[in-house]
Design a protein around this motif. Sequence first.
Motif, mmCIF file in Angstrom:
data_model
loop_
_atom_site.group_PDB
_atom_site.id
_atom_site.type_symbol
_atom_site.label_atom_id
_atom_site.label_comp_id
_atom_site.label_asym_id
_atom_site.label_seq_id
_atom_site.Cartn_x
_atom_site.Cartn_y
_atom_site.Cartn_z
ATOM 1 N N ASN A 143 -67.264 8.191 -52.161
ATOM 2 C CA ASN A 143 -66.635 6.929 -52.587
ATOM 3 C C ASN A 143 -66.547 5.906 -51.465
ATOM 4 O O ASN A 143 -65.803 4.922 -51.584
ATOM 5 C CB ASN A 143 -65.218 7.192 -53.111
ATOM 6 N N GLY A 144 -67.312 6.140 -50.417
ATOM 7 C CA GLY A 144 -67.201 5.266 -49.249
ATOM 8 C C GLY A 144 -67.894 3.917 -49.435
ATOM 9 O O GLY A 144 -68.698 3.742 -50.348
ATOM 10 N N ILE A 145 -67.567 2.982 -48.551
ATOM 11 C CA ILE A 145 -68.230 1.674 -48.606
ATOM 12 C C ILE A 145 -68.900 1.373 -47.272
ATOM 13 O O ILE A 145 -68.463 1.836 -46.219
ATOM 14 C CB ILE A 145 -67.253 0.517 -48.951
ATOM 15 N N TRP A 146 -69.961 0.613 -47.358
ATOM 16 C CA TRP A 146 -70.734 0.192 -46.166
ATOM 17 C C TRP A 146 -70.645 -1.327 -46.091
ATOM 18 O O TRP A 146 -71.096 -2.041 -46.997
ATOM 19 C CB TRP A 146 -72.171 0.667 -46.342
ATOM 20 N N LEU A 147 -70.024 -1.817 -45.028
ATOM 21 C CA LEU A 147 -69.917 -3.265 -44.828
ATOM 22 C C LEU A 147 -71.040 -3.702 -43.895
ATOM 23 O O LEU A 147 -71.064 -3.342 -42.718
ATOM 24 C CB LEU A 147 -68.559 -3.629 -44.206
ATOM 25 N N ALA A 148 -71.993 -4.447 -44.452
ATOM 26 C CA ALA A 148 -73.146 -4.906 -43.665
ATOM 27 C C ALA A 148 -73.060 -6.420 -43.533
ATOM 28 O O ALA A 148 -72.880 -7.132 -44.528
ATOM 29 C CB ALA A 148 -74.442 -4.506 -44.362
ATOM 30 N N THR A 149 -73.163 -6.898 -42.308
ATOM 31 C CA THR A 149 -73.190 -8.349 -42.071
ATOM 32 C C THR A 149 -74.387 -8.634 -41.180
ATOM 33 O O THR A 149 -74.529 -8.001 -40.117
ATOM 34 C CB THR A 149 -71.908 -8.817 -41.347
ATOM 35 N N ASP A 150 -75.256 -9.533 -41.620
ATOM 36 C CA ASP A 150 -76.459 -9.779 -40.832
ATOM 37 C C ASP A 150 -77.094 -11.117 -41.173
ATOM 38 O O ASP A 150 -76.773 -11.717 -42.197
ATOM 39 C CB ASP A 150 -77.485 -8.663 -41.077
ATOM 40 N N PHE A 151 -78.000 -11.530 -40.304
ATOM 41 C CA PHE A 151 -78.772 -12.740 -40.581
ATOM 42 C C PHE A 151 -79.709 -12.481 -41.753
ATOM 43 O O PHE A 151 -80.158 -11.346 -41.964
ATOM 44 C CB PHE A 151 -79.571 -13.157 -39.351
ATOM 45 N N VAL A 152 -79.979 -13.547 -42.507
ATOM 46 C CA VAL A 152 -80.937 -13.463 -43.624
ATOM 47 C C VAL A 152 -81.933 -14.608 -43.505
ATOM 48 O O VAL A 152 -81.642 -15.631 -42.871
ATOM 49 C CB VAL A 152 -80.215 -13.544 -44.996
ATOM 50 N N ASN A 153 -83.083 -14.428 -44.117
ATOM 51 C CA ASN A 153 -84.095 -15.482 -44.076
ATOM 52 C C ASN A 153 -83.617 -16.704 -44.859
ATOM 53 O O ASN A 153 -82.917 -16.577 -45.862
ATOM 54 C CB ASN A 153 -85.419 -14.962 -44.630
ATOM 55 N N TRP A 157 -85.432 -25.512 -41.977
ATOM 56 C CA TRP A 157 -86.366 -25.417 -40.852
ATOM 57 C C TRP A 157 -85.685 -25.092 -39.522
ATOM 58 O O TRP A 157 -86.144 -24.242 -38.775
ATOM 59 C CB TRP A 157 -87.203 -26.703 -40.715
ATOM 60 N N TRP A 158 -84.522 -25.757 -39.217
ATOM 61 C CA TRP A 158 -83.908 -25.521 -37.906
ATOM 62 C C TRP A 158 -83.302 -24.118 -37.817
ATOM 63 O O TRP A 158 -83.253 -23.518 -36.742
ATOM 64 C CB TRP A 158 -82.873 -26.601 -37.562
ATOM 65 N N GLN A 159 -82.916 -23.568 -38.983
ATOM 66 C CA GLN A 159 -82.387 -22.205 -38.977
ATOM 67 C C GLN A 159 -83.520 -21.207 -38.743
ATOM 68 O O GLN A 159 -83.348 -20.192 -38.058
ATOM 69 C CB GLN A 159 -81.679 -21.911 -40.300
ATOM 70 N N ARG A 160 -84.701 -21.538 -39.284
ATOM 71 C CA ARG A 160 -85.860 -20.652 -39.068
ATOM 72 C C ARG A 160 -86.248 -20.664 -37.593
ATOM 73 O O ARG A 160 -86.598 -19.628 -37.019
ATOM 74 C CB ARG A 160 -87.044 -21.098 -39.937
ATOM 75 N N VAL A 161 -86.170 -21.857 -36.982
ATOM 76 C CA VAL A 161 -86.499 -21.958 -35.554
ATOM 77 C C VAL A 161 -85.486 -21.152 -34.730
ATOM 78 O O VAL A 161 -85.844 -20.398 -33.819
ATOM 79 C CB VAL A 161 -86.507 -23.442 -35.096
ATOM 80 N N LEU A 162 -84.202 -21.304 -35.092
ATOM 81 C CA LEU A 162 -83.148 -20.582 -34.365
ATOM 82 C C LEU A 162 -83.330 -19.062 -34.501
ATOM 83 O O LEU A 162 -83.229 -18.321 -33.518
ATOM 84 C CB LEU A 162 -81.772 -21.037 -34.886
#
Length: 213
Positions: A143-153, A157-162
């Motif tokens: 019954n556990g939970i997995w908290l995942a936090t991460d960058f996504v595509n 444009w400036w976020q893609r460059v970063l």
Amino acid sequence: MNNFNRIAPVYDSLSRIVFGRRLQRAQALFLDQIPSVDASGTGASVLVLGGGTGEILTAIFARQPGCHVLFLEPSARMVSQATRRVLRLTGPVGITFRVGDEKTLRSDEQFDTIITPFVLDLFTNETLQTHFIPCLQKTLKPNGIWLATDFVNTPVWWQRVLLWAMIRFFRLTAGIETQQLVDWQQTLRNAGLTRHAQQHTVWGMVSAEVWSH
Ligand SMILES: C[S@@+](CC[C@H](N)C(=O)[O-])C[C@H]1O[C@@H](n2cnc3c(N)ncnc32)[C@H](O)[C@@H]1O
């Protein structure tokens, strides 16, 4: 194998310069979902994998002071900074620090909550699929939970460059494996996990999510 020892002393400052406190706030979004007790009525067991300098620990214990945390992190310098940070917390906290990665988890170590803050995006899809995710699934209670936090595509444009610049930077300084941001959400889904909650944050570049078996 990556190694964040070299950038550990400046990691938090760099993160603040680029993102302010947004990355810390993002990984704290679903911490209130950590259960207060486990099935036997004692404090919930929490695995923080790749917690860096341990900023998340303050937020975890503010929400769930009774939980037991295993802080498992391969960079010894990150762990030493996290240890110093915990000394500044008031009141007793249940925490074990260990230098190591997912491969060092024992089969008898089982968790009510697994937290991977900005860790999945270090790896290739193949590593996530064949190794990293199955390893963690084995240690997540039914019954556990997995908290995942991460960058996504993102299409911006400036976020893609970063994102491109960050991956190059971490490949150079820490030797991370991946050359591009993988679709870690699809990989979690392919592994049979189910997403229960999601929030986009940090201008839409980051997704904080709750998953389970
Ligand atoms: C991008 S940093 C994020 C640090 C911290 N979670 C934060 O958000 O500030 C990635 C962290 O994952 C750790 N790491 C790298 N490979 C790992 C692995 N196989 N298992 C667990 N942690 C890992 C690194 O040492 C580093 O501290």
